[in-house]
Write a protein that holds these residues in place. Structure first.
Motif, mmCIF file in Angstrom:
data_model
loop_
_atom_site.group_PDB
_atom_site.id
_atom_site.type_symbol
_atom_site.label_atom_id
_atom_site.label_comp_id
_atom_site.label_asym_id
_atom_site.label_seq_id
_atom_site.Cartn_x
_atom_site.Cartn_y
_atom_site.Cartn_z
ATOM 1 N N THR A 54 9.175 34.975 35.072
ATOM 2 C CA THR A 54 8.753 34.428 33.772
ATOM 3 C C THR A 54 8.372 35.564 32.827
ATOM 4 O O THR A 54 8.544 35.464 31.600
ATOM 5 C CB THR A 54 7.571 33.461 33.950
ATOM 6 N N LYS A 57 11.757 31.229 37.578
ATOM 7 C CA LYS A 57 11.402 31.484 36.184
ATOM 8 C C LYS A 57 11.052 30.171 35.502
ATOM 9 O O LYS A 57 11.771 29.178 35.631
ATOM 10 C CB LYS A 57 12.564 32.167 35.460
ATOM 11 N N PHE A 58 9.932 30.166 34.768
ATOM 12 C CA PHE A 58 9.493 28.966 34.058
ATOM 13 C C PHE A 58 9.809 29.073 32.569
ATOM 14 O O PHE A 58 9.881 30.167 32.014
ATOM 15 C CB PHE A 58 7.988 28.746 34.277
ATOM 16 N N GLY A 59 9.986 27.908 31.942
ATOM 17 C CA GLY A 59 10.372 27.856 30.532
ATOM 18 C C GLY A 59 9.257 28.234 29.582
ATOM 19 O O GLY A 59 9.514 28.625 28.438
ATOM 20 N N SER A 60 8.011 28.117 30.042
ATOM 21 C CA SER A 60 6.876 28.444 29.176
ATOM 22 C C SER A 60 5.674 28.809 30.040
ATOM 23 O O SER A 60 5.627 28.522 31.242
ATOM 24 C CB SER A 60 6.514 27.246 28.293
ATOM 25 N N GLU A 70 2.710 27.507 29.752
ATOM 26 C CA GLU A 70 2.028 26.259 30.127
ATOM 27 C C GLU A 70 2.662 25.626 31.359
ATOM 28 O O GLU A 70 1.970 25.108 32.233
ATOM 29 C CB GLU A 70 2.042 25.274 28.943
ATOM 30 N N GLU A 71 3.982 25.683 31.411
ATOM 31 C CA GLU A 71 4.688 25.129 32.574
ATOM 32 C C GLU A 71 4.308 25.908 33.841
ATOM 33 O O GLU A 71 4.098 25.321 34.913
ATOM 34 C CB GLU A 71 6.201 25.206 32.341
ATOM 35 N N LEU A 72 4.209 27.231 33.714
ATOM 36 C CA LEU A 72 3.809 28.073 34.837
ATOM 37 C C LEU A 72 2.384 27.743 35.278
ATOM 38 O O LEU A 72 2.112 27.603 36.477
ATOM 39 C CB LEU A 72 3.915 29.545 34.436
ATOM 40 N N LYS A 73 1.462 27.593 34.318
ATOM 41 C CA LYS A 73 0.068 27.282 34.649
ATOM 42 C C LYS A 73 -0.034 25.943 35.374
ATOM 43 O O LYS A 73 -0.795 25.793 36.342
ATOM 44 C CB LYS A 73 -0.779 27.261 33.373
ATOM 45 N N THR A 74 0.741 24.972 34.924
ATOM 46 C CA THR A 74 0.740 23.655 35.579
ATOM 47 C C THR A 74 1.216 23.780 37.020
ATOM 48 O O THR A 74 0.639 23.180 37.934
ATOM 49 C CB THR A 74 1.650 22.676 34.807
ATOM 50 N N GLN A 75 2.269 24.573 37.222
ATOM 51 C CA GLN A 75 2.806 24.740 38.574
ATOM 52 C C GLN A 75 1.814 25.468 39.478
ATOM 53 O O GLN A 75 1.644 25.097 40.648
ATOM 54 C CB GLN A 75 4.130 25.513 38.527
ATOM 55 N N LYS A 122 -0.726 23.088 40.676
ATOM 56 C CA LYS A 122 -0.173 22.239 41.741
ATOM 57 C C LYS A 122 -0.082 23.014 43.054
ATOM 58 O O LYS A 122 -0.363 22.473 44.134
ATOM 59 C CB LYS A 122 1.213 21.730 41.344
#
Length: 306
Positions: A245, A282-285, A287-292, A295
């Motif tokens: 990312t 690789k994450f798109g953003s 925020e998407e990385l933080k969410t993952q 989890k």
């Protein structure tokens, strides 16, 4: 635990010896240790574990970039946990490798270690070009006055446990099978070094760990781990990889300790692998990385609570 080096040779006591590189210290190795202890009691001598440093392959085939399951420091950690009391270290070199089998036995096992018993695995080879085998060792035993006990291989699920097999399971990221063959959790020991602080900015501070270049790491991904620091154990989420990312070019090994927020720079950590939970991607953003990551931590909490 007493560690003997050449300055201590010859040892002042008679021994029952097992000898090898013991990379990984797996179930087969542990069986050798048990049999050595049993033979030492039978013979009324001191059990002695003899190992080499550095690993013979790194000396004989430096171009092969051979990766270790256990560094010397990690090996000593395991010996201590296994209550091995007496260890002799032979500094491995090209000159040691060139000793004929009979000279190696006479110089080290007979003269230096006063061996009255030797415990070996079924595939034991020794001396120049690995010319010595169990039958040759038994003949030398008759000449020099020691007994030889050969131990059968340890099998798990009809598979013979070996360092080569364990290396393959690690390279596949199959941590659970690795740990089954080892009889303990695969681990690493390293010092915390300065990172880029990305984890902290994301709300998940990580300790970046400096790993010896010759240590075998599992493939890139996220792992559920136990982290040991100052005799305490913490749940951890470990990431091995290149942080795609953020398009990082160098491999990093970092761990987030769940519920822990102390400064760790310069400190030494021990990390035990429990399970791989996902590959690196690789994450798109951000925020998407933080969410993952959130989890991932929840899943790791569940795994380590079982």
């Amino acid at each position: 635990m007493k560690i003997y080096t050449p300055k201590d040779f010859p040892l002042p006591f008679e021994t029952a010896v097992t000898i090898g590189s013991f990379d990984g210290i797996h179930l087969g190795h542990k069986n050798l240790f048990r049999e050595t202890f049993a033979l030492s009691k039978e013979l009324g001598v001191t059990p002695l574990l003899v190992s080499f440093d550095p690993h013979p392959r790194t000396v004989l085939f430096p171009e092969a970039n051979f990766k270790l399951l256990t560094t010397f420091e990690e090996k000593l950690d395991l010996f201590f946990r296994l209550n091995i009391e007496n260890i002799a270290i032979i500094p491995f070199s090209v000159s040691v490798a060139q000793l004929t089998p009979d000279l190696f036995v006479e110089e080290y096992l007979v003269d230096n270690f006063k061996a009255k018993g030797i415990v070996i695995g079924f595939n034991f080879r020794f001396g120049r070009k690995r010319e010595g085998d169990p039958e040759f060792l038994k003949r030398l035993g008759e000449r020099f006055g020691f007994v030889v006990k050969m131990v059968n291989p340890v099998t798990v699920d009809h598979t013979t446990v070996s360092s080569t097999l364990i290396r393959q399971t690690i390279e596949k990221g199959d941590i659970e099978k690795t740990n089954l063959f080892l009889g303990h959790r695969y681990f690493l020991i390293g010092k915390v070094i300065k990172g880029q602080g990305i984890g902290k900015k994301l709300g998940f501070p990580t300790a970046n760990i400096e790993i010896p270049k010759n240590k075998l790491l599992p493939p890139s991904g996220v792992y559920a781990v136990w982290v040991y620091y100052q005799n305490q154990r913490f749940k951890g989420a470990m990431n091995i990889g290149f942080k795609p990312t953020f398009e990082q070019k160098e491999l990093s090994v970092e761990v987030h300790l769940l519920g822990f927020n102390q400064e760790l720079y310069g400190k030494q950590l021990k990390v035990e692998f429990v399970k791989k939970i996902r590959p690196e991607r690789k994450f798109g953003s951000i925020e998407e990385l933080k969410t993952q990551i959130s989890k991932d931590c929840e899943l790791i909490e569940t795994i380590l609570n079982d």
